[in-house]
Structures are given as C-alpha cells and as structure tokens.
Design a protein around this motif. Structure first.
Motif, PDB file in Angstrom:
ATOM      1  N   ILE A  24       6.103 -23.247  69.479  1.00 36.19           N
ATOM      2  CA  ILE A  24       6.154 -22.649  68.326  1.00 36.19           C
ATOM      3  C   ILE A  24       6.787 -21.816  68.033  1.00 36.19           C
ATOM      4  CG2 ILE A  24       5.339 -23.174  65.530  1.00 36.19           C
ATOM      5  CD1 ILE A  24       3.121 -25.525  66.335  1.00 36.19           C
ATOM      6  N   VAL A  25       6.210 -20.849  68.561  1.00 29.58           N
ATOM      7  CA  VAL A  25       6.938 -18.892  68.860  1.00 29.58           C
ATOM      8  C   VAL A  25       8.087 -19.324  69.465  1.00 29.58           C
ATOM      9  CG1 VAL A  25       6.785 -17.257  69.877  1.00 29.58           C
ATOM     10  CG2 VAL A  25       4.141 -18.486  69.055  1.00 29.58           C
ATOM     11  N   HIS A  26       8.106 -19.837  70.268  1.00 28.03           N
ATOM     12  CA  HIS A  26       9.853 -19.975  70.894  1.00 28.03           C
ATOM     13  C   HIS A  26      11.132 -20.655  69.890  1.00 28.03           C
ATOM     14  CE1 HIS A  26      12.576 -20.761  74.438  1.00 28.03           C
ATOM     15  NE2 HIS A  26      13.343 -21.226  73.734  1.00 28.03           N
ATOM     16  N   GLU A  27      10.469 -21.204  69.157  1.00 30.33           N
ATOM     17  CA  GLU A  27      11.717 -21.731  67.989  1.00 30.33           C
ATOM     18  C   GLU A  27      11.698 -21.065  67.028  1.00 30.33           C
ATOM     19  OE1 GLU A  27      13.656 -23.729  68.957  1.00 30.33           O
ATOM     20  OE2 GLU A  27      12.892 -24.412  71.141  1.00 30.33           O
ATOM     21  N   LEU A  28      10.003 -21.422  66.552  1.00 28.10           N
ATOM     22  CA  LEU A  28      10.400 -19.011  65.196  1.00 28.10           C
ATOM     23  C   LEU A  28      11.062 -17.633  65.640  1.00 28.10           C
ATOM     24  CD1 LEU A  28       6.812 -19.584  63.903  1.00 28.10           C
ATOM     25  CD2 LEU A  28       8.936 -20.139  63.012  1.00 28.10           C
ATOM     26  N   ALA A  29      10.709 -17.729  67.802  1.00 24.48           N
ATOM     27  CA  ALA A  29      11.695 -16.512  68.067  1.00 24.48           C
ATOM     28  C   ALA A  29      13.398 -16.470  67.479  1.00 24.48           C
ATOM     29  CB  ALA A  29      11.700 -16.197  69.141  1.00 24.48           C
ATOM     30  N   HIS A  30      14.041 -17.435  67.822  1.00 23.96           N
ATOM     31  CA  HIS A  30      14.975 -18.391  68.183  1.00 23.96           C
ATOM     32  C   HIS A  30      15.558 -17.676  66.740  1.00 23.96           C
ATOM     33  CE1 HIS A  30      16.801 -19.036  72.134  1.00 23.96           C
ATOM     34  NE2 HIS A  30      15.444 -20.793  72.034  1.00 23.96           N
ATOM     35  N   ILE A  31      15.195 -18.065  65.435  1.00 24.99           N
ATOM     36  CA  ILE A  31      15.417 -17.564  64.234  1.00 24.99           C
ATOM     37  C   ILE A  31      16.152 -16.054  64.219  1.00 24.99           C
ATOM     38  CG2 ILE A  31      14.878 -17.925  61.447  1.00 24.99           C
ATOM     39  CD1 ILE A  31      12.497 -19.514  62.241  1.00 24.99           C
ATOM     40  N   LYS A  32      15.488 -15.263  64.999  1.00 27.70           N
ATOM     41  CA  LYS A  32      15.792 -14.045  65.362  1.00 27.70           C
ATOM     42  C   LYS A  32      16.746 -13.368  65.775  1.00 27.70           C
ATOM     43  CE  LYS A  32      14.607  -9.139  65.061  1.00 27.70           C
ATOM     44  NZ  LYS A  32      13.545  -7.683  65.112  1.00 27.70           N
ATOM     45  N   HIS A  33      16.532 -14.665  66.929  1.00 25.96           N
ATOM     46  CA  HIS A  33      17.559 -14.071  68.324  1.00 25.96           C
ATOM     47  C   HIS A  33      18.385 -15.473  69.310  1.00 25.96           C
ATOM     48  CE1 HIS A  33      16.399  -9.764  68.841  1.00 25.96           C
ATOM     49  NE2 HIS A  33      15.086  -9.942  69.123  1.00 25.96           N
ATOM     50  N   LYS A  34      18.927 -15.643  69.256  1.00 28.25           N
ATOM     51  CA  LYS A  34      19.503 -17.406  68.981  1.00 28.25           C
ATOM     52  C   LYS A  34      19.846 -18.184  70.799  1.00 28.25           C
ATOM     53  CE  LYS A  34      20.768 -18.642  65.095  1.00 28.25           C
ATOM     54  NZ  LYS A  34      18.948 -19.301  64.599  1.00 28.25           N
ATOM     55  N   HIS A  35      19.525 -16.361  71.459  1.00 26.06           N
ATOM     56  CA  HIS A  35      19.797 -16.441  72.404  1.00 26.06           C
ATOM     57  C   HIS A  35      18.817 -16.374  73.795  1.00 26.06           C
ATOM     58  CE1 HIS A  35      18.832 -12.801  72.541  1.00 26.06           C
ATOM     59  NE2 HIS A  35      19.896 -12.664  71.856  1.00 26.06           N
ATOM     60  N   HIS A  36      18.259 -16.396  75.124  1.00 26.18           N
ATOM     61  CA  HIS A  36      17.341 -15.824  75.779  1.00 26.18           C
ATOM     62  C   HIS A  36      17.228 -15.425  76.506  1.00 26.18           C
ATOM     63  CE1 HIS A  36      16.804 -20.666  75.085  1.00 26.18           C
ATOM     64  NE2 HIS A  36      15.614 -20.009  74.516  1.00 26.18           N
ATOM     65  N   GLN A  37      17.752 -13.779  76.125  1.00 27.14           N
ATOM     66  CA  GLN A  37      17.940 -12.977  76.738  1.00 27.14           C
ATOM     67  C   GLN A  37      16.267 -11.657  76.456  1.00 27.14           C
ATOM     68  OE1 GLN A  37      21.245 -11.082  74.550  1.00 27.14           O
ATOM     69  NE2 GLN A  37      23.236 -12.671  76.095  1.00 27.14           N
ATOM     70  N   SER A  38      16.579 -10.790  76.818  1.00 27.76           N
ATOM     71  CA  SER A  38      15.370  -9.560  76.746  1.00 27.76           C
ATOM     72  C   SER A  38      15.098  -9.564  75.888  1.00 27.76           C
ATOM     73  CB  SER A  38      16.139  -9.090  77.834  1.00 27.76           C
ATOM     74  OG  SER A  38      16.697  -7.875  77.118  1.00 27.76           O
ATOM     75  N   GLU A  39      15.600  -9.371  75.252  1.00 32.37           N
ATOM     76  CA  GLU A  39      14.779  -9.172  73.311  1.00 32.37           C
ATOM     77  C   GLU A  39      14.482  -9.967  72.456  1.00 32.37           C
ATOM     78  OE1 GLU A  39      18.784  -7.226  73.665  1.00 32.37           O
ATOM     79  OE2 GLU A  39      18.495  -9.497  73.570  1.00 32.37           O
ATOM     80  N   PHE A  40      14.869 -11.347  73.082  1.00 31.69           N
ATOM     81  CA  PHE A  40      14.034 -12.884  72.542  1.00 31.69           C
ATOM     82  C   PHE A  40      12.405 -13.527  72.910  1.00 31.69           C
ATOM     83  CE2 PHE A  40      12.892 -17.118  73.462  1.00 31.69           C
ATOM     84  CZ  PHE A  40      13.531 -17.879  72.391  1.00 31.69           C
ATOM     85  N   TRP A  41      12.905 -12.774  74.595  1.00 31.94           N
ATOM     86  CA  TRP A  41      11.412 -12.897  75.674  1.00 31.94           C
ATOM     87  C   TRP A  41      10.394 -11.593  75.077  1.00 31.94           C
ATOM     88  CZ3 TRP A  41       9.867 -17.566  76.623  1.00 31.94           C
ATOM     89  CH2 TRP A  41      11.397 -18.169  77.555  1.00 31.94           C
ATOM     90  N   GLN A  42      10.545 -10.777  75.286  1.00 35.72           N
ATOM     91  CA  GLN A  42       9.959  -9.612  74.478  1.00 35.72           C
ATOM     92  C   GLN A  42       9.299  -9.993  73.127  1.00 35.72           C
ATOM     93  OE1 GLN A  42      12.304  -6.431  74.055  1.00 35.72           O
ATOM     94  NE2 GLN A  42      12.546  -5.846  76.585  1.00 35.72           N
ATOM     95  N   LEU A  43       9.949 -10.155  71.702  1.00 37.06           N
ATOM     96  CA  LEU A  43       9.567 -11.220  70.762  1.00 37.06           C
ATOM     97  C   LEU A  43       8.672 -12.133  70.545  1.00 37.06           C
ATOM     98  CD1 LEU A  43       9.629 -11.323  67.637  1.00 37.06           C
ATOM     99  CD2 LEU A  43      11.627 -12.568  67.794  1.00 37.06           C
ATOM    100  N   VAL A  44       8.575 -12.924  72.012  1.00 38.70           N
ATOM    101  CA  VAL A  44       8.166 -13.991  72.264  1.00 38.70           C
ATOM    102  C   VAL A  44       6.430 -13.839  72.709  1.00 38.70           C
ATOM    103  CG1 VAL A  44       8.056 -15.813  73.820  1.00 38.70           C
ATOM    104  CG2 VAL A  44       9.629 -15.673  72.551  1.00 38.70           C
ATOM    105  N   GLU A  45       7.000 -12.691  73.374  1.00 35.37           N
ATOM    106  CA  GLU A  45       5.379 -11.815  73.986  1.00 35.37           C
ATOM    107  C   GLU A  45       4.491 -11.200  73.275  1.00 35.37           C
ATOM    108  OE1 GLU A  45       4.302 -10.490  78.577  1.00 35.37           O
ATOM    109  OE2 GLU A  45       6.145  -9.576  77.540  1.00 35.37           O
ATOM    110  N   SER A  46       5.857 -10.810  72.393  1.00 36.25           N
ATOM    111  CA  SER A  46       4.746  -9.751  71.529  1.00 36.25           C
ATOM    112  C   SER A  46       3.821 -10.845  70.193  1.00 36.25           C
ATOM    113  CB  SER A  46       5.608  -9.183  70.602  1.00 36.25           C
ATOM    114  OG  SER A  46       6.314  -9.827  69.731  1.00 36.25           O
ATOM    115  N   ILE A  47       4.052 -12.247  70.541  1.00 41.19           N
ATOM    116  CA  ILE A  47       3.010 -13.084  69.550  1.00 41.19           C
ATOM    117  C   ILE A  47       2.064 -13.882  70.608  1.00 41.19           C
ATOM    118  CG2 ILE A  47       3.473 -14.696  68.078  1.00 41.19           C
ATOM    119  CD1 ILE A  47       6.482 -13.943  67.289  1.00 41.19           C
TER     120      ILE A  47
END
Length: 62
Positions: A30-53
């Motif tokens: 769920i967190v992974h998919e919600l993070a895709h609302i902000k970042h449509k890729h799997h680059q570092s910004e995406f993973w930083q957001l996932v990890e922050s949550i």
C-alpha cells in the motif's frame, strides 16, 4: 501475477489475494503504491519517500 498497481491517473488497484499476505507485506504494498502518486518511477526519490513512511520496507519487500 500483479498484486497491485497505480495508474497514470492515480487509481490504485490491489489484488484480492493480497489479503492472504502478512500485514507487513500489505503495509509495504500500500505504501509503495501510494508513493507512486508522487513519483511514477523507482528512482531514489521514490524509495526515500517509501522509507520515510515505512522504515523497515526492505524486509517486507523481500
């Protein structure tokens, strides 16, 4: 088989089989998919957001 996806218009779809997964995996998906609302890729910004949550997302991802 896909357990989840986030469309280009931010629709999140979850496969019903996900309910059989451990809660930590459900949380991660769920967190992974919600993070895709902000970042449509799997680059570092995406993973930083996932990890922050979800700081222990690595365990659930495996």
């Amino acid at each position: 088989m896909r357990l989840s996806c986030c469309s280009h218009i931010n629709n999140i779809n979850l496969n019903y089989l996900l309910i059989m997964a451990p809660m930590s995996v459900i949380d991660y998906v769920i967190v992974h998919e919600l993070a895709h609302i902000k970042h449509k890729h799997h680059q570092s910004e995406f993973w930083q957001l996932v990890e922050s949550i979800l700081s222990n997302y690595h365990q659930a991802k495996n």
